[in-house]
Scaffold this motif. Structure first.
Motif, mmCIF file in Angstrom:
data_model
loop_
_atom_site.group_PDB
_atom_site.id
_atom_site.type_symbol
_atom_site.label_atom_id
_atom_site.label_comp_id
_atom_site.label_asym_id
_atom_site.label_seq_id
_atom_site.Cartn_x
_atom_site.Cartn_y
_atom_site.Cartn_z
ATOM 1 N N SER A 154 0.771 -1.296 0.030
ATOM 2 C CA SER A 154 -0.175 -0.013 -0.039
ATOM 3 C C SER A 154 0.988 1.142 0.234
ATOM 4 C CB SER A 154 -1.009 -0.011 1.314
ATOM 5 O OG SER A 154 -0.333 -0.053 2.335
ATOM 6 N N PHE A 155 2.220 1.059 -0.245
ATOM 7 C CA PHE A 155 2.999 2.338 -0.284
ATOM 8 C C PHE A 155 4.116 2.226 -0.958
ATOM 9 C CE2 PHE A 155 6.358 5.204 1.452
ATOM 10 C CZ PHE A 155 5.937 6.227 1.260
ATOM 11 N N CYS A 156 4.316 2.931 -2.101
ATOM 12 C CA CYS A 156 5.656 2.666 -3.025
ATOM 13 C C CYS A 156 5.980 4.213 -3.232
ATOM 14 C CB CYS A 156 5.445 1.984 -4.301
ATOM 15 S SG CYS A 156 4.797 0.394 -4.250
ATOM 16 N N VAL A 157 7.364 4.215 -3.509
ATOM 17 C CA VAL A 157 7.827 5.644 -3.933
ATOM 18 C C VAL A 157 8.690 5.259 -5.198
ATOM 19 C CG1 VAL A 157 9.699 7.451 -3.704
ATOM 20 C CG2 VAL A 157 7.881 6.957 -1.773
ATOM 21 N N ALA A 158 8.584 6.145 -6.286
ATOM 22 C CA ALA A 158 9.355 6.055 -7.324
ATOM 23 C C ALA A 158 10.035 7.346 -7.808
ATOM 24 C CB ALA A 158 8.603 5.785 -8.696
ATOM 25 N N VAL A 159 11.386 7.344 -8.327
ATOM 26 C CA VAL A 159 11.889 8.709 -8.667
ATOM 27 C C VAL A 159 12.293 8.597 -10.148
ATOM 28 C CG1 VAL A 159 12.710 8.575 -6.394
ATOM 29 C CG2 VAL A 159 14.151 7.445 -8.026
ATOM 30 N N ASP A 160 12.254 9.862 -10.557
ATOM 31 C CA ASP A 160 12.730 9.818 -12.092
ATOM 32 C C ASP A 160 13.995 10.431 -12.515
ATOM 33 O OD1 ASP A 160 12.133 12.781 -12.266
ATOM 34 O OD2 ASP A 160 10.097 12.358 -12.997
ATOM 35 N N ASN A 161 14.462 10.882 -13.330
ATOM 36 C CA ASN A 161 15.727 11.194 -13.947
ATOM 37 C C ASN A 161 15.510 13.038 -13.948
ATOM 38 O OD1 ASN A 161 13.917 11.761 -16.247
ATOM 39 N ND2 ASN A 161 15.664 11.115 -17.827
ATOM 40 N N ASP A 162 14.547 13.366 -13.434
ATOM 41 C CA ASP A 162 14.296 14.834 -13.409
ATOM 42 C C ASP A 162 14.200 15.361 -11.947
ATOM 43 O OD1 ASP A 162 14.530 17.347 -14.915
ATOM 44 O OD2 ASP A 162 12.229 17.596 -14.475
ATOM 45 N N GLY A 163 14.596 14.385 -10.955
ATOM 46 C CA GLY A 163 14.476 15.002 -9.609
ATOM 47 C C GLY A 163 13.179 14.831 -9.157
ATOM 48 N N ASN A 164 12.243 14.234 -9.511
ATOM 49 C CA ASN A 164 10.698 13.973 -9.175
ATOM 50 C C ASN A 164 10.693 12.575 -8.466
ATOM 51 O OD1 ASN A 164 9.498 16.462 -10.501
ATOM 52 N ND2 ASN A 164 9.920 15.548 -12.264
ATOM 53 N N VAL A 165 9.794 12.759 -7.446
ATOM 54 C CA VAL A 165 9.157 11.579 -6.725
ATOM 55 C C VAL A 165 7.673 11.465 -7.146
ATOM 56 C CG1 VAL A 165 10.870 11.956 -5.074
ATOM 57 C CG2 VAL A 165 8.840 12.950 -4.563
ATOM 58 N N LEU A 166 7.347 10.182 -6.911
ATOM 59 C CA LEU A 166 6.041 9.859 -6.999
ATOM 60 C C LEU A 166 5.488 8.741 -5.970
ATOM 61 C CD1 LEU A 166 7.087 9.959 -10.185
ATOM 62 C CD2 LEU A 166 4.755 9.570 -10.831
ATOM 63 N N THR A 167 4.327 8.742 -5.570
ATOM 64 C CA THR A 167 3.794 7.850 -4.425
ATOM 65 C C THR A 167 2.739 7.025 -4.894
ATOM 66 O OG1 THR A 167 2.574 9.404 -3.358
ATOM 67 C CG2 THR A 167 4.831 9.206 -2.412
ATOM 68 N N TYR A 168 2.519 5.891 -4.356
ATOM 69 C CA TYR A 168 1.523 4.945 -4.712
ATOM 70 C C TYR A 168 0.831 4.491 -3.344
ATOM 71 C CZ TYR A 168 -0.646 0.686 -6.332
ATOM 72 O OH TYR A 168 -1.621 -0.475 -6.721
ATOM 73 N N ASN A 169 -0.409 4.547 -3.473
ATOM 74 C CA ASN A 169 -1.122 4.404 -2.248
ATOM 75 C C ASN A 169 -1.751 2.962 -2.190
ATOM 76 O OD1 ASN A 169 -3.280 4.822 -3.822
ATOM 77 N ND2 ASN A 169 -3.941 6.426 -2.896
ATOM 78 N N GLY A 170 -1.523 2.197 -2.754
ATOM 79 C CA GLY A 170 -2.273 0.809 -3.219
ATOM 80 C C GLY A 170 -3.403 0.691 -4.220
#
Length: 683
Positions: A458-474
């Motif tokens: 129910s929780f993930c974090v992804a990062v990209d090549n432009d310094g951004n973060v994204l979260t996943y809530n399940g």
């Protein structure tokens, strides 16, 4: 300031006796020691935890201090750990306020003793929680100044059996020592073992000279240190210098010409003697700086010698096994008197123990998740025990490649369980696995996603090549949010939904506290300090690798200086240390793109060993059971905790382009991707 006006009194002073301070050189030295690990209430069990309380006015992480320990208590920890090579040593600083009593004594004294009470409560709560969690763990109580008073009073509460739900008979045998440095509760002829230049007869601490203030909840005890059957009084180590205004208060007050001078001379003895010299000291402090460091170290080493008197099991993890596959694990102990005799309970069928060597061997016949009870007995009958999980999986193998991401270039996959995984690719797509099938790729970012970490489904974090973060809530992904304007983020690792670390291409780290990301902090200023991989099993321990083969560790507060671990990368003649995975604070594994593998056990990295020559190892993942799998080229191999299997070709797609990433949830489940977008499952 005139101390006479605030009701200071001096106890009757018996005739002075010759100093009985032990010679600091009497403690034998050892060539290497343990690396202490910051320990919380929920951390993995240690052999011994050094619990420290800082002095009045000492601040968190001030120069010469580790966290909440304070300077003198940190001196003791360094000496204590230096004599415990091979032991798992934890430390914990009591996070109480440590309110100062000077300079406004009439107003601060009640607050001062209330602060001591808080420190006592915090110490007792920590001890109770750890004792329940780790039945074989040992402890050391160490404090300086006000912190020494905290630990002195905690000891008497233990000795008098006044801890609710915890008996003295349970705790005292596991209390290896008390280190009281500059103790304001010091009493005349109190017993124990004494260090420093203060007299042991006719010497009293500050708390006995301040009339009417001996504590609000927990009172000071005017008593000698008891010599108990399960706890010899010699384990109480007292360090005090003559004319110290806190621990040798009556001497300082009677011998120094005026109360005003007591507030300068006597305080300088107290604040400077027990720690190394520091920048910015007064002339008086320079006079006394470091004079008692040798005594603090000798006292701490004597406690370490007590720790070494009884055996301790240092094996922290049993490697997983597979049904029908030969298994081997060696149990290890330290301390006490050899030879050892080993015994175990609840071993899975097909396995047996050699009671002399401590080696478990055999071929498991049944899949199981067992809690193995381990006990070691030394030559004189002293014992230590621990229970460790052992997973035996059904026979597993790598499945054939399955195309699930036709766009290609999967960069990262994270599987917290065998029924949930997330993969991300270079085109901003994310895919999820539900235990039986993978979803279609869904675009969640307009940039290239380089890394993903999921501590839970129910929780993930992804990062990209432009310094951004994204979260996943399940169920859904958030939009991309900028977290690092300095560089693209190469790697992320989340120990929980409230702690993550991400590393960028310029040597910076950013941390997530469950709500916000910190600003980038430079942790690797070396040439081309691009951080390529990070792994955090807890919020108190992370390991990161840079493109030069350097490793850095995080202790919950600070990052270490980069240390060269993979010289092949440093020479730029072979590979770069590309991937690291740490399932616990005591074990990690890393691989580089020239086919070398390294392991980290109990604070030490092995030398790089050729594993897949002349192959390429791009990714590694270790499950909590110390099972690891690596992937690179068309091959993969597994680690059972001590030995790597021979690399085996698993990617039969001629257009696969090489394995790029892998993640293992357990010894019987991993997922790996190749460049073309195929997934290969190990189950």
């Amino acid at each position: 300031m005139t101390l006479m006006t605030i009701g200071l009194v001096t106890p009757a002073i018996p005739a002075r006796a010759a100093s009985t301070a032990p010679d600091a050189s009497r403690a034998a030295s050892t060539p290497a020691g343990a690396t202490p690990v910051l320990t919380s209430v929920t951390s993995a069990c240690q052999n011994v935890i050094y619990i420290g309380a800082r002095g009045s006015g000492e601040t968190y992480n001030q120069p010469g201090s580790i966290g909440y320990l304070g300077g003198p208590v940190t001196v003791g920890l360094d000496a204590f750990a230096s004599h415990l090579a091979g032991y798992r040593v934890g430390y914990y600083g009591i996070p109480y306020s440590a309110d100062a009593v000077f300079p406004d004594i009439p107003f601060n004294v009640p607050k001062y003793y209330a602060s001591i009470d808080t420190g006592i409560n915090d110490t007792i709560a920590f001890l109770k929680a750890r004792m329940t969690r780790c039945p074989q763990e040992h402890y050391v109580l160490a404090g300086y100044s006000q912190g020494a008073m905290v630990m002195h009073r905690v000891f008497f509460l233990i000795e008098q059996n006044k801890l609710t739900s915890t008996s003295a008979t349970q705790l005292l045998p596991r209390l290896d020592g008390v280190l009281a440095i500059g103790d304001g509760d010091r009493v005349d002829s109190e017993g124990g073992t004494h260090y420093g230049t203060a007299k042991t007869s006719g010497s009293w601490g500050l708390s006995w000279g301040v009339l009417g203030y001996d504590g609000t909840q927990y009172k000071a005890v005017d008593a000698r240190i008891p010599n108990l059957k399960q706890w010899p009084s010699s384990r109480f180590q007292d360090v005090c210098m003559a004319n110290d205004a806190v621990c040798d208060f009556d001497t300082a007050y009677m011998r120094i010409p005026s109360p005003e001078w007591l507030a300068t001379f006597g305080i300088a003895v107290h604040t400077a003697s027990y720690r190394p010299p520091a920048v910015g000291e007064t002339i008086l402090e320079q006079r006394f700086a470091g004079k008692a460091v040798v005594f603090v170290a000798a006292a701490a080493i004597n406690i370490a010698n007590v720790t070494r008197q009884t055996p301790a099991v240092v094996t922290a993890i049993l490697p997983p096994g597979v049904v029908g596959t030969p298994y081997s694990a060696t149990l290890a102990a330290i301390g006490g008197r050899v030879p050892y005799v080993w015994s175990v309970g609840n071993l899975p069928p097909g396995l047996s123990l050699n009671s002399t060597t401590g080696v478990i061997t055999g071929s498991p016949t049944t899949a199981a998740v067992a809690s193995v009870a381990i006990m070691v007995k030394d030559h004189v009958g002293a014992t230590a025990s621990i229970s460790l999980p052992l997973t035996i999986a059904q026979s597993v193998t790598w499945r054939a490649p399955q195309m699930i991401d036709p766009s290609g270039s999967p960069n990262s996959v994270s599987c917290p369980t065998s029924s949930f995984c997330v993969a991300v690719d270079a085109y901003g797509n994310a895919l999820t696995f539900n235990g039986s099938a993978w979803s279609q790729p869904a675009t969640v970012d307009s940039h290239s996603l380089l890394s993903v970490s999921c501590p839970t489904s129910s929780f993930c974090v992804a990062v990209d090549n432009d310094g951004n973060v994204l979260t996943y809530n399940g169920s859904a992904w958030s939009g991309a949010s900028s977290a690092d304007s300095d560089s693209g983020l190469n790697s992320v690792s989340c120990a929980s939904s409230s702690f993550c670390v991400a590393m960028d291409g310029n040597g910076n780290a950013i941390t997530y506290n469950g709500t916000t990301w910190s600003a980038p902090t430079l942790v690797d200023a070396g040439q081309d300090g691009a951080m390529l991989s990070v792994s955090c099993p807890t919020s108190l321990f992370c390991v990161a690798f840079d493109s030069n083969g350097n490793a850095l560790t995080f202790n919950g507060t600070d990052w270490s200086t980069p240390a060269l671990i993979d010289p092949y990368a440093a020479a730029h003649s072979a590979g770069e240390a590309l991937s690291v995975s740490c399932p616990s604070t005591t074990f990690c594994a890393a691989v580089d793109d020239s086919g070398y593998a390294l392991t980290y056990k109990n604070s030490t990295w092995s030398a790089p060993a050729p594993l897949d020559q002349p192959g390429t190892l791009n990714s590694i993942s270790c499950a909590p059971s110390m099972f690891c799998a690596n992937a690179g080229g068309t091959s993969a191999s597994t680690l059972n905790g001590s030995e790597w299997s021979v690399p085996t070709g698993i990617d039969t797609d001629p257009n696969g382009g090489g394995l790029t990433t892998t993640s293992c949830a357990a010894a019987n489940f991993c997922a790996a991707f190749d460049y073309a977008g195929n997934v290969l499952e190990y189950r």
